[in-house]
Write a protein that holds these residues in place. Structure first.
Motif, mmCIF file in Angstrom:
data_model
loop_
_atom_site.group_PDB
_atom_site.id
_atom_site.type_symbol
_atom_site.label_atom_id
_atom_site.label_comp_id
_atom_site.label_asym_id
_atom_site.label_seq_id
_atom_site.Cartn_x
_atom_site.Cartn_y
_atom_site.Cartn_z
ATOM 1 N N ASP A 160 34.995 46.927 45.739
ATOM 2 C CA ASP A 160 35.154 47.385 44.248
ATOM 3 C C ASP A 160 33.770 47.677 43.719
ATOM 4 O O ASP A 160 33.014 46.737 43.637
ATOM 5 N N GLY B 291 32.746 51.061 38.973
ATOM 6 C CA GLY B 291 32.993 50.514 37.629
ATOM 7 C C GLY B 291 32.568 51.133 36.319
ATOM 8 O O GLY B 291 32.372 50.374 35.397
ATOM 9 N N PRO B 292 32.634 52.365 36.216
ATOM 10 C CA PRO B 292 32.210 52.963 35.060
ATOM 11 C C PRO B 292 33.527 52.799 34.141
ATOM 12 O O PRO B 292 34.523 52.454 34.364
ATOM 13 N N ASN B 293 32.986 52.839 32.829
ATOM 14 C CA ASN B 293 33.914 52.488 31.698
ATOM 15 C C ASN B 293 34.322 53.875 31.097
ATOM 16 O O ASN B 293 33.575 54.947 30.939
ATOM 17 N N HIS C 232 25.316 51.119 36.680
ATOM 18 C CA HIS C 232 26.139 51.556 37.571
ATOM 19 C C HIS C 232 25.429 52.397 38.572
ATOM 20 O O HIS C 232 26.301 52.640 39.712
ATOM 21 N N HIS D 108 37.560 51.073 40.260
ATOM 22 C CA HIS D 108 37.923 50.207 39.197
ATOM 23 C C HIS D 108 37.338 50.601 37.800
ATOM 24 O O HIS D 108 36.397 49.964 37.274
ATOM 25 N N GLY E 124 36.688 50.989 33.990
ATOM 26 C CA GLY E 124 37.076 50.176 32.580
ATOM 27 C C GLY E 124 37.706 51.162 31.729
ATOM 28 O O GLY E 124 37.193 51.758 30.917
ATOM 29 N N TYR F 129 39.490 40.844 30.264
ATOM 30 C CA TYR F 129 38.853 41.570 31.680
ATOM 31 C C TYR F 129 39.190 40.502 32.913
ATOM 32 O O TYR F 129 39.647 41.107 33.840
ATOM 33 N N ASP G 198 41.314 41.647 35.927
ATOM 34 C CA ASP G 198 40.869 41.486 37.397
ATOM 35 C C ASP G 198 41.874 40.621 38.294
ATOM 36 O O ASP G 198 42.035 40.764 39.366
ATOM 37 N N TYR H 292 33.008 42.766 45.595
ATOM 38 C CA TYR H 292 32.748 43.110 44.066
ATOM 39 C C TYR H 292 31.410 43.580 44.164
ATOM 40 O O TYR H 292 30.434 42.710 44.037
ATOM 41 N N VAL I 82 28.939 44.411 41.691
ATOM 42 C CA VAL I 82 28.669 44.447 40.363
ATOM 43 C C VAL I 82 27.287 43.538 40.007
ATOM 44 O O VAL I 82 27.063 42.682 40.519
ATOM 45 N N GLN J 58 27.482 39.390 35.675
ATOM 46 C CA GLN J 58 28.741 39.116 35.493
ATOM 47 C C GLN J 58 29.097 37.795 36.771
ATOM 48 O O GLN J 58 30.134 37.760 36.943
ATOM 49 N N HIS K 109 31.761 35.527 35.515
ATOM 50 C CA HIS K 109 32.917 36.338 35.327
ATOM 51 C C HIS K 109 33.618 35.978 36.392
ATOM 52 O O HIS K 109 34.829 35.781 36.775
ATOM 53 N N PHE K 110 32.958 36.476 37.769
ATOM 54 C CA PHE K 110 33.468 36.348 39.156
ATOM 55 C C PHE K 110 33.813 35.018 39.384
ATOM 56 O O PHE K 110 35.046 34.975 40.173
#
Ligand code: ARG
Length: 588
Positions: free
Chosen positions: A120, A123-125, A134, A160, A162, A325, A329, A347, A349, A353, A356-357
C-alpha cells in the motif's frame, strides 16, 4: 551455486557444528582490514567461546584444523582475539564468475518460500496536489515492489487513494458555490447524471485550496463541508455522482504523473471503494464485542498494559454516524483479505502516521482480520530544506511533487551541459536523457538513506556526476554500454572468464555480494542496501577498467575474459538500477 560468501559460511558452519556449536556462528562477512589478502572474516569464535566456556583463540585454532584441506579454502588465519580471516580458493572465483555471467539474474537467488505481498503506497489524496511526502512513499514503495517481485514473491500494489474524507465535502461545497445550478445539487433530481465531468483537474486544483482556506477562516463554512461529507457518505446520489467525476478526473492526472515517474500500481483503489463493506464490518465488530460504545461513538480499544505511551482507541463510527480514516483502513484490510489474501501487507507511509497504523493493526488483529505480524508499517522520515526543517516553498507552502520533479529535470539538463554530456545525441534524446538523470537524481538520493532518516533536499548534490549519486551510476552504466558497443564493432566477443588481477578479484567479489544486498534490502524493507551495492559495484568496475584494459589487451583470451566480466557487471548494474526504479540511457 551459492555465492562465495555463502559457500564459505556453509563450510565454517559445518566446522562449528562439528564442535557442537551453533552453525549460524559460521557466518562469513566481507572483511574491511586487508581485504586484498583475506577478503572474508568470521567472527563467530568469540561468542562460541563464551558458550563453550573456553578461550576464543584456542577455539578458533580448533576450527581452523577442520578447514584444513577443504577445496573451498585458499588460506585461513587467526587474528586478534579470535577472528578467523579467510581467502577463498582461486577456483571459486572462476566458477562463480562463469555462473554470474551465464545467469540472467546475475547471481541473485530466488526465494524458496514465495509469499503474496500487498504493498500500500503512494496514497495521494483526490484533489489535493501530491507533495514531497508522497514522493518518498512512491519511490520507496515502488522499489520495494520491484525487490519483492524480483526475489520471486507475488506482489499486488495498491495506490490507496484518499477519496473519502473531508476534502470531498470541501470540493462539493465550493463547486456548489460556483455553480449552484448544476444538476448534482438538486436533491429531488431523479434522472441520470451527465457522463461528462463538470470540472477539469485545474478546477479541482483551484477549488480545493479555496475551500480549505474558507473553512479555516470560517467555522460555519467548515460545518457545511462536514455536512456535505456526511451526506456523501450516506449515499446522496448527486454527491456520489460528483465523487465519481472527481475521482476519474484525478486518476487520469495521477496516472500521467506516476507514469512519468516510472511508478506502477496494480490496483487503483481508494478509500471510497470499501464503503459498501463498512456497515457489515461495523455490525460484526459490535456483535462480537470488538467495538464498544463510548460517548455515542463506536470505538475499538487497542491500548495494552505494557504500552509506553497511551494509545487512544480507534474510532470506528463517530457519534454523528461518520466513518473515519481508521474505519476505511479496516474495511480495506477486509477487502484485501477477500480479494487478494496477502501473507504480508506493507504500508509505505510517513512516520507521522505511526499511531494511526498501530491502532488499525491492533484493531484488525483483535477482530481476527489479520494474523499477528502480517501488517507492517514501513515508515519513512521527512525531506528537509537546507534549514533542516521540512521542505517548504519560498512562500512557506508545501512543495508540489510535480514542481520538484521538473526542477530536478531542469537541474539535470544544466548539469549535462556543464559537463558536456549528451551533447551530440539530438535535442529530443537530450531531453530524454535529462529526464532520466533528473529522476535518477531524486530517486537515488531518497533511497540511499535508510528510510527513517530525514534528509536534506539538495539538487546540486543529487545531480552531480561525482560521488554517490544517481547520475554517477547512470554514467557508469553508460560507460560499460559504450564499451560493449565498441567491442561489438571490433568483433571482440565475451569468452571464458579468468580472474588474475587484484582488480578482477575485487570486481568479482563485488558481483558476488548482490544476493546479500538483496536479502538485506528485503529484510529491512529498505532499498538503501541496493544503493550501496550498486555504488560499490560501479567503483569496483571503474578500478578494474583503469587497471585491466579490455579492447587493447594484447591477448585475445584476455580481451574475451575481461569483456565477459564487463558484460556481467553491466547486467548486474542494470538489474540493481531497475530495482531502484532507475533507467540508464544507451549513450550520454
Ligand atoms: N492518503 C493518505 C495521506 O495522504 C495516505 C494513505 C496511506 N495508506 C493507508 N492505507 N492509510 O496521508
Amino acid at each position: 551455486m551459492p555465492s562465495i560468501a555463502d559457500q564459505l559460511s556453509a563450510v565454517l558452519g559445518d566446522a562449528f557444528a562439528s564442535l557442537e556449536l551453533p552453525r549460524e556462528l559460521g557466518r562469513v562477512t566481507p572483511s574491511r582490514q586487508n581485504p586484498e589478502i583475506f577478503p572474508f572474516q568470521c567472527n563467530g569464535a568469540m561468542p562460541a567461546a563464551k558458550l563453550a566456556k573456553t578461550n576464543p583463540r584456542e577455539l578458533a585454532s580448533r576450527l581452523l584444523e577442520r578447514l584444513h584441506g577443504l577445496p573451498q579454502i585458499g588460506a585461513a588465519e587467526i587474528a586478534g582475539p579470535g577472528f578467523i580471516n579467510l581467502r577463498p580458493a582461486d577456483h571459486l572465483y572462476a566458477e562463480r564468475a562463469a555462473e554470474i555471467a551465464a545467469d540472467e539474474r546475475a547471481g541473485a537467488p530466488v526465494t524458496g518460500a514465495p509469499k503474496t505481498v500487498m504493498i500500500d503506497f503512494g496514497g495521494p489524496n483526490v484533489a489535493k496536489p501530491m507533495h514531497v511526502g508522497h514522493l518518498r512513499s512512491s519511490v520507496l514503495g515502488d522499489s520495494l515492489q520491484r525487490l519483492f517481485r524480483f526475489r520471486g514473491d507475488t506482489v499486488v500494489s495498491d495506490i490507496h487513494l484518499g477519496d473519502w474524507g473531508l476534502q470531498m465535502g470541501h470540493l462539493i461545497t465550493e463547486l456548489r458555490e460556483e455553480q449552484p445550478d448544476l444538476v448534482y445539487f438538486d436533491a429531488d433530481y431523479q434522472g441520470d447524471y451527465p457522463s461528462e465531468p463538470p470540472v477539469t483537474i485545474e478546477d479541482l486544483a483551484r477549488l480545493y485550496p479555496q475551500a480549505s482556506a474558507k473553512a479555516k477562516a470560517d467555522p460555519a463554512r467548515l460545518e457545511i463541508s462536514r455536512t456535505a461529507t456526511a451526506e456523501l457518505q450516506a449515499g446522496r446520489a448527486g454527491y456520489r455522482a460528483l465523487l465519481r467525476h472527481f475521482i476519474d478526473v484525478s486518476v487520469a492526472a495521477l496516472k500521467r504523473d506516476f507514469a512519468a515517474l516510472g511508478v506502477h500500481f496494480d490496483l487503483w483503489k481508494g478509500e471510497s471503494d470499501v464503503d459498501p463493506l463498512i456497515p457489515g464490518l461495523v455490525e460484526d465488530f459490535k456483535k462480537r464485542g470488538v467495538a464498544e460504545q463510548s460517548d455515542g461513538a463506536w470505538v475499538v480499544r487497542v491500548a495494552r498494559e505494557d504500552d509506553k505511551k497511551e494509545l487512544a482507541p480507534l474510532i470506528l463510527v463517530t457519534s454523528g454516524g461518520a466513518s473515519l480514516y481508521g474505519t476505511t483502513d479496516l474495511a480495506t484490510i477486509l477487502d484485501r483479505k477477500q480479494s487478494v489474501g496477502p501473507d504480508l501487507t506493507l504500508y509505505v507511509v510517513d512516520l507521522a502516521q505511526s499511531d494511526h497504523f498501530e491502532q488499525v493493526f491492533r484493531a484488525a488483529e483483535k477482530a481476527g482480520l489479520a494474523a499477528e505480524g502480517a501488517l507492517e508499517h514501513v515508515k519513512f522520515g521527512t525531506v528537509n530544506g537546507k534549514d533542516g526543517k521540512r521542505l517548504r516553498t519560498r512562500d512557506g507552502g508545501t512543495f508540489r511533487l510535480a514542481d520538484l520533479i521538473s526542477s530536478a529535470i531542469e537541474r539535470a539538463d544544466e548539469r549535462l551541459k556543464e559537463v558536456g554530456l549528451a551533447a551530440d545525441v539530438g535535442a529530443e534524446e537530450h531531453d530524454r536523457v535529462a529526464r532520466m538523470v533528473g529522476l535518477a537524481a531524486i530517486k537515488f538520493a531518497d533511497l540511499q538513506n535508510y528510510r527513517t532518516t530525514n534528509y536534506v533536499f539538495d539538487l546540486d548534490r543529487f545531480t552531480s556526476f561525482e560521488g554517490k549519486t544517481g547520475p554517477y551510476l547512470l554514467y557508469a552504466a553508460v560507460r560499460v554500454k559504450s564499451l560493449m558497443r565498441r567491442a561489438d564493432e571490433a568483433g571482440v566477443k565475451p569468452g571464458k572468464i579468468v580472474i588474475e588481477a587484484q582488480e578482477e578479484r575485487d570486481l568479482l567479489l563485488a558481483l558476488d555480494a548482490f544476493g546479500a544486498a538483496l536479502d538485506q534490502a528485503i529484510e529491512n524493507r529498505a532499498p538503501n542496501a541496493i544503493c550501496d551495492h550498486a555504488f560499490t559495484l560501479a567503483q569496483a568496475f571503474s578500478k578494474f577498467y583503469a587497471a585491466c584494459p579490455v579492447l587493447v589487451a594484447e591477448d585475445d583470451a584476455v580481451k574475451a575474459s575481461r569483456l565477459a566480466l564487463a558484460q556481467a557487471t553491466l547486467k548486474q548494474l542494470e538489474l540493481s538500477l531497475d530495482l531502484l526504479g532507475l533507467e540508464a540511457p544507451e549513450r550520454m
